[in-house]
Scaffold this active site. Structure first.
Site, PDB file in Angstrom:
ATOM      1  N   HIS A   1       0.814  -1.211   0.000  1.00  0.00           N
ATOM      2  CA  HIS A   1       0.000   0.000   0.000  1.00  0.00           C
ATOM      3  C   HIS A   1       0.851   1.266   0.000  1.00  0.00           C
ATOM      4  CE1 HIS A   1      -2.777  -2.827   2.436  1.00  0.00           C
ATOM      5  NE2 HIS A   1      -3.054  -2.934   1.150  1.00  0.00           N
TER       6      HIS A   1
ATOM      7  N   LYS B   1       5.916   6.055   7.368  1.00  0.00           N
ATOM      8  CA  LYS B   1       5.379   5.191   8.426  1.00  0.00           C
ATOM      9  C   LYS B   1       6.535   4.668   9.269  1.00  0.00           C
ATOM     10  CE  LYS B   1       1.977   3.045   5.339  1.00  0.00           C
ATOM     11  NZ  LYS B   1       1.594   1.756   4.739  1.00  0.00           N
TER      12      LYS B   1
ATOM     13  N   TYR C   1       1.326   0.821  13.403  1.00  0.00           N
ATOM     14  CA  TYR C   1       1.858   1.696  12.366  1.00  0.00           C
ATOM     15  C   TYR C   1       1.648   3.147  12.810  1.00  0.00           C
ATOM     16  CZ  TYR C   1      -0.155  -2.286   9.658  1.00  0.00           C
ATOM     17  OH  TYR C   1      -0.562  -3.508   9.195  1.00  0.00           O
TER      18      TYR C   1
ATOM     19  N   ASP D   1      -6.431  -6.353  -2.043  1.00  0.00           N
ATOM     20  CA  ASP D   1      -5.023  -6.419  -2.414  1.00  0.00           C
ATOM     21  C   ASP D   1      -4.792  -7.256  -3.666  1.00  0.00           C
ATOM     22  OD1 ASP D   1      -4.447  -4.762  -0.298  1.00  0.00           O
ATOM     23  OD2 ASP D   1      -3.609  -6.333   0.970  1.00  0.00           O
TER      24      ASP D   1
END
Length: 167
Positions: A46, A56, A116, A152
């Site tokens: 992603h 991140k 995250y 996905d």
């Protein structure tokens, strides 16, 4: 590093000053937590398109994962190269995913939990993804892929005219 004693351990999870030293120089805008049930399951790859590109910091709170970052920065000398690290509760590694990188991971054990820290909130209209089995990336997943979400699975393979994203 954790400080350990008979009760367990204590460690700092995030420090803005230390994070700036490794390139995470923005505020934390969103914190996400995921739980992946089965070994072999993959989440990703992603990213968010500009102007919502994000950095991140990821960490594994339970279990063990193979965490992957793919450089999708237009003109980068490492364009479309990937880097993978094993993150686990035991090794307590954090991984910085810089702006302009796609991110995903594979669970190497049952019941993996990830946290995250994001520099940008999620913007559905800016969401992008790469297919985890794209042969042009050549990611070597450590164990057989057992599950990939429907979303996905719909991420495209990279076309010859994919130039990446401009930061």
């Amino acid at each position: 590093m954790p400080i350990k004693d008979q009760r367990g351990f204590f460690c700092r999870f995030f420090c803005a000053e230390e994070s700036k030293e490794v390139g995470f120089n923005k505020c934390v805008a969103q914190i996400n937590h995921s739980h992946t049930l089965r070994k072999g399951a993959v989440r990703g790859l992603h990213f968010q398109y500009p102007p919502h590109v994000e950095a991140k910091i990821v960490s594994c709170l339970r279990g063990e994962v193979f965490d992957v970052a793919v450089d999708i920065r237009k003109g980068s000398p490492t364009f479309l190269r990937w880097h993978g690290e094993i993150l686990s509760l035991d090794n307590r590694k954090n991984l910085l995913i810089p702006e302009g990188f796609a991110h995903g991971f594979q669970a190497l054990t049952e019941n993996c939990e990830m946290i995250y820290l994001h520099s940008e909130p999620f913007h559905a209209q800016a969401e992008g993804g790469l297919h985890v089995n794209d042969p042009s990336l050549g990611i070597v997943w450590p164990v057989e892929l057992t599950e990939i979400s429907e979303r996905d699975c719909t991420h495209p393979f990279i076309s010859q005219n994919f130039e990446g994203i401009t930061l």
